[in-house]
Design a protein around this motif. Sequence first.
Motif, mmCIF file in Angstrom:
data_model
loop_
_atom_site.group_PDB
_atom_site.id
_atom_site.type_symbol
_atom_site.label_atom_id
_atom_site.label_comp_id
_atom_site.label_asym_id
_atom_site.label_seq_id
_atom_site.Cartn_x
_atom_site.Cartn_y
_atom_site.Cartn_z
ATOM 1 N N PRO A 134 0.698 -1.265 -0.136
ATOM 2 C CA PRO A 134 0.149 -0.138 -0.104
ATOM 3 C C PRO A 134 0.875 1.222 0.048
ATOM 4 O O PRO A 134 0.366 2.373 -0.677
ATOM 5 N N LEU A 135 1.931 1.201 0.698
ATOM 6 C CA LEU A 135 2.855 2.472 0.394
ATOM 7 C C LEU A 135 3.431 2.767 -0.701
ATOM 8 O O LEU A 135 3.324 3.938 -1.110
ATOM 9 N N LEU A 136 3.833 1.596 -1.162
ATOM 10 C CA LEU A 136 4.326 1.737 -2.781
ATOM 11 C C LEU A 136 3.239 2.290 -3.638
ATOM 12 O O LEU A 136 3.711 3.511 -4.501
ATOM 13 N N GLN A 137 2.280 1.786 -3.575
ATOM 14 C CA GLN A 137 0.932 2.300 -4.329
ATOM 15 C C GLN A 137 0.505 3.934 -4.022
ATOM 16 O O GLN A 137 0.374 4.600 -4.966
ATOM 17 N N ALA A 138 0.577 4.070 -2.725
ATOM 18 C CA ALA A 138 0.191 5.485 -2.380
ATOM 19 C C ALA A 138 1.364 6.410 -2.706
ATOM 20 O O ALA A 138 0.979 7.802 -2.928
ATOM 21 N N ASN A 184 0.060 16.743 12.948
ATOM 22 C CA ASN A 184 1.268 17.342 13.113
ATOM 23 C C ASN A 184 2.052 17.186 11.844
ATOM 24 O O ASN A 184 2.715 18.123 11.422
ATOM 25 N N MET A 185 2.261 15.909 11.485
ATOM 26 C CA MET A 185 2.999 15.855 10.319
ATOM 27 C C MET A 185 2.455 16.561 9.022
ATOM 28 O O MET A 185 3.287 17.042 8.168
ATOM 29 N N GLY A 219 -3.967 15.268 1.846
ATOM 30 C CA GLY A 219 -4.363 14.315 2.690
ATOM 31 C C GLY A 219 -3.659 13.072 2.234
ATOM 32 O O GLY A 219 -4.059 11.892 2.878
ATOM 33 N N LYS A 220 -2.839 13.097 1.300
ATOM 34 C CA LYS A 220 -2.215 11.870 0.859
ATOM 35 C C LYS A 220 -1.483 11.164 2.041
ATOM 36 O O LYS A 220 -0.977 9.992 2.254
ATOM 37 N N TYR A 221 -0.687 11.897 3.005
ATOM 38 C CA TYR A 221 0.147 11.550 3.931
ATOM 39 C C TYR A 221 -0.716 10.324 4.885
ATOM 40 O O TYR A 221 -0.528 9.508 5.195
ATOM 41 N N SER A 222 -1.871 11.129 5.612
ATOM 42 C CA SER A 222 -2.708 10.124 6.449
ATOM 43 C C SER A 222 -3.311 9.064 5.328
ATOM 44 O O SER A 222 -3.522 7.919 5.996
ATOM 45 N N GLU A 272 5.929 23.323 2.169
ATOM 46 C CA GLU A 272 5.183 23.363 0.893
ATOM 47 C C GLU A 272 5.200 22.238 0.381
ATOM 48 O O GLU A 272 5.383 21.942 -0.987
ATOM 49 N N HIS A 273 5.002 20.865 0.790
ATOM 50 C CA HIS A 273 4.954 19.695 0.253
ATOM 51 C C HIS A 273 3.679 19.373 0.065
ATOM 52 O O HIS A 273 2.710 19.476 1.028
ATOM 53 N N GLU A 274 2.992 18.809 -1.327
ATOM 54 C CA GLU A 274 1.777 18.570 -1.494
ATOM 55 C C GLU A 274 1.040 17.645 -0.485
ATOM 56 O O GLU A 274 -0.283 17.809 -0.250
ATOM 57 N N TRP A 275 1.811 16.802 0.157
ATOM 58 C CA TRP A 275 1.276 15.627 0.828
ATOM 59 C C TRP A 275 0.769 16.338 2.148
ATOM 60 O O TRP A 275 0.074 15.591 3.034
#
Length: 397
Positions: free
Chosen positions: A35-39, A327-328, A343-346, A336-339
Motif C-alpha cells: 500500500p505504501l508503494l502504491q500511495a 502534526n505531520m 490528505g495523501k500522508y494520512s 510546502e510539500h503537497e502531501w
Amino acid sequence: MATVDTLIPNLPAPQAQKKTAHEFWSEYLCSIIHPLLQASGSYTAEQQLAQLRFLVDHVAPTLGPLPSEPRATYTQTYVDSPFEPSLNLTANGKVKVRYGLEVVKPASGPDGPDPFGEHRAREVLLQLAKASGADTQWLNSAMEQFFMTPEETENMRGKLPSFMPSSLLAFDLDGNKTMMKLYVIAMRKAIASGSTSSNQFTLDALRRMQPYGEKLGPGLDVISDNSFAVASDVMTLGGRLTDETTLKRVEILRTLWPLLRNEKPGEGPDPSDAAWDAWEKPERITGTPLSGLQYNVELNPSKPGLEMKSYVPLFQHNASAQESEANMERILRKLEHEWGSNGKYSAAIKAAYGKDRVSPTFVSFSYSKSKGPYMSSYVPGTIDVGAEMKAGNWEYS
C-alpha cells in the motif's frame, strides 16, 4: 436397523494450521509495503512487484520464527516488531518508500553459542548485501572493525548486555533497486577491545575502513572536536559549520520545532524568549532507548563537507496516531510539500495500517542544496499474532 448417525465415525474437528514463518513474515511485510508503494505514486507496477519479491525472497527468511514461538526480543521499534517502514518526503514532491529491520538474534539467547547475535548477523548481512547488489568490500570491512572476534565474544559473555541488536539495516527503494544501509552498535567492540571511549573508538575505526577510510579524515576531525550539546549546536557542529546550507538547515528546523514536539500554546517558554532554545519538553514514555534527540552525521569520501540529520521521537510527544498525523501534515505544509494539503500522508498510513495504526517512531529532518528540505516519517506496524493461523492456502504471486 442402524441409523445413518451410527455409521458415520465421530471424527474430531479439523485443527487449524499455523503458517510457516516464511509465510507469516511474507504476508506481514507485503501487506504494509505494497500500500505504501502504491500511495507514493513513485513506482510502476513492475517496480512494485520487484520490491515485493525482494521482501518475500530475501527479507522474510531473515526475521526468525513466528512471533508467538520462542525468539529473541525485538528492539527495532517501540511496538515489538523487527520491521519499520518509512516515507521519505522531499521538497520536489517525490515520495520514496524505505524500511529498516533488525537482524533477529538466535532464540538460544545469551547462554547460546552466539550470545550477541554477531555470528548470525555476518551471515544475514552478507546474504542481503549480495541480493541487493551492495558493496560487500565495505560491509566486510565494517564487520571486521565493529564485530567482536570469537575470543572477544567469549570474554564478554555475561559482561555485556545481550538485549541490544547485533545490527540494524535499512533499504532505500529506488525504482526496482534496493539500496542497503548498515547500522552497527560500536559500544560492544569498543569495550571488548579495551577502549576507554566508545566515541573515539568509532572515529578511529572509521578511519581504518577499506577502501577510502583515509578520505573520511577531514570530516571525522570536525566531529571529534564537538560536544553535541543541543540541536542547533549539533547542526553547526559547535558553530564550526557556517556555510549557507548549514545555516538554512538550522533556520528551517527552528520553525518546525514546536510541531515536531507538539508544543501547545502556553506550554514552556515563548519561542521569542531566549529561554525557549534551552527548554526540554518532558517525554511521555520513560525507560526506552527510543527517546531524546538523535543525530546522524553523513560523511562521503567522494565529496567534502558533512550532512547533518536530526531525529525527533514523535510518539513521545503525541498521544495518538491521529494527533501525530495532523502534526505531520502541518509540518509538510510548512515545507510546502503537497502531501501536507491533499490528505495523501494520512491516506497512505491508513492504507498500510488501518484503524489500529500507531504514532510514527521518529521523524528525521535535514536540508541540502540539491534536495532542499526533506524529512522521513518512520512508521512501525503492530504484529497480529492471530494472523499466524492459515486461512486457506497461502500463495505469493
